[in-house]
Design a protein around this motif. Structure first.
Motif, PDB file in Angstrom:
ATOM      1  N   SER A  87       0.962  -1.184   0.116  1.00 16.16           N
ATOM      2  CA  SER A  87      -0.095   0.077  -0.073  1.00 16.16           C
ATOM      3  C   SER A  87       0.824   1.152   0.012  1.00 16.16           C
ATOM      4  O   SER A  87       1.729   1.315   0.861  1.00 16.16           O
ATOM      5  N   ASN A  88       0.601   2.148  -0.904  1.00 16.94           N
ATOM      6  CA  ASN A  88       1.295   3.351  -1.041  1.00 16.94           C
ATOM      7  C   ASN A  88       0.683   4.418  -0.073  1.00 16.94           C
ATOM      8  O   ASN A  88      -0.499   4.634  -0.192  1.00 16.94           O
ATOM      9  N   LEU A  89       1.280   4.665   1.002  1.00 13.55           N
ATOM     10  CA  LEU A  89       0.894   5.626   2.132  1.00 13.55           C
ATOM     11  C   LEU A  89       1.086   7.277   1.493  1.00 13.55           C
ATOM     12  O   LEU A  89       0.555   7.945   2.764  1.00 13.55           O
ATOM     13  N   GLN A  90       1.606   7.598   0.701  1.00 14.08           N
ATOM     14  CA  GLN A  90       1.647   8.873   0.171  1.00 14.08           C
ATOM     15  C   GLN A  90       2.727   9.735   1.053  1.00 14.08           C
ATOM     16  O   GLN A  90       2.612  10.870   1.032  1.00 14.08           O
ATOM     17  N   ILE A  91       3.277   9.156   1.968  1.00 17.47           N
ATOM     18  CA  ILE A  91       4.394   9.977   2.882  1.00 17.47           C
ATOM     19  C   ILE A  91       5.221   8.978   3.314  1.00 17.47           C
ATOM     20  O   ILE A  91       5.123   7.713   3.543  1.00 17.47           O
ATOM     21  N   ASN A  92       6.560   9.546   3.436  1.00 14.87           N
ATOM     22  CA  ASN A  92       7.758   8.706   3.846  1.00 14.87           C
ATOM     23  C   ASN A  92       8.239   8.744   5.233  1.00 14.87           C
ATOM     24  O   ASN A  92       9.274   8.599   5.595  1.00 14.87           O
ATOM     25  N   TYR A 106       6.419   7.685   7.912  1.00 16.12           N
ATOM     26  CA  TYR A 106       6.191   6.597   8.856  1.00 16.12           C
ATOM     27  C   TYR A 106       7.083   5.701   8.853  1.00 16.12           C
ATOM     28  O   TYR A 106       7.946   5.504   8.211  1.00 16.12           O
ATOM     29  N   THR A 131       5.178   8.026  13.555  1.00 14.50           N
ATOM     30  CA  THR A 131       5.579   9.058  12.499  1.00 14.50           C
ATOM     31  C   THR A 131       6.687   9.843  12.905  1.00 14.50           C
ATOM     32  O   THR A 131       7.035   9.673  14.150  1.00 14.50           O
TER      33      THR A 131
END
Length: 219
Positions: free
Chosen positions: A192-197, A199, A213
């Motif tokens: 799954s692409n969380l759209q933020i790096n 995490y 986070t």
């Protein structure tokens, strides 16, 4: 008829020269990876250092033997022995190994192990025919060649089996700090692409994955 036999022997010799030259050059160009693959082999781990150099020397030596007419017969016998050894090795990998390691480099890497086994069996048959055709047409000479091929086959099989048993003993009883790692121990099932790096993995329970986070900037 004599011309057909001569041509078959010549083409077989050229085929093995090409095969062994390509195989040895591929190993030399990526020698470190080749050594790692040998070390991870479930059959040859204990002999990885010797085998990595020994295989290269043998393949190149056979190429030299096949080039010259005087030594071609010895080169064909050597090709037969080497391919029988490779065939037995692959058969044992498929049927008696705890896991299946990575395959060879180059074009042969595109083959799976079963296809590789079939390819090796074909080369063994080709080498055997070339040796028999290289002998005189006399029945006695043909019988000697066939008998020698059978003896060499038995010796090659016995050598690979002995190396396997000895390697397993040395790894399990007299370990020299050689470690074998299973191939692909983790299999990806979903992504799954969380759209933020920012995490990071924080934990997991029976039906949940917990993420944490981190700040984007540190001061």
């Amino acid at each position: 008829m004599k011309t057909i036999k001569t041509r078959f022997v010549e083409f077989t010799s050229y085929f093995f020269i090409l095969l062994f030259c390509y195989a040895s050059i591929s190993k030399i160009m990526d020698f470190e990876n080749f050594q790692i693959q040998i070390a991870q082999s479930p059959l040859l781990s204990a002999f990885s250092n010797v085998m990595s150099y020994g295989v290269l020397v043998i393949e190149l030596a056979i190429c030299i033997l096949l080039i010259f007419e005087r030594s071609r017969k010895i080169g064909l016998y050597s090709s037969f022995v080497l391919m029988v050894s490779f065939t037995v090795y692959i058969y044992m990998i498929l049927n008696y190994s705890e896991f299946i390691p990575c395959s060879c480099g180059g074009i042969l890497e595109k083959m799976d192990w079963k296809t590789h086994l079939i390819f090796n069996i074909a080369t063994v048959i080709i080498a055997a025919f070339a040796v028999i055709l290289y002998s005189d047409s006399k029945r006695q000479e043909i019988f000697k060649s066939v008998s020698l091929l059978l003896v060499l086959s038995i010796v090659s099989c016995s050598a690979i089996i002995l190396m396997y048993r000895q390697s397993e003993f040395m790894i399990k009883k007299e370990n020299n700090f050689t470690r074998r790692f299973l191939q692909h121990p983790i299999t990806e099932e979903k992504r799954s692409n969380l759209q933020i790096n920012s995490y990071y993995f924080a934990g997991i329970s029976k039906d949940s994955v917990y993420l944490g986070t981190i700040p984007l900037h540190f001061y």
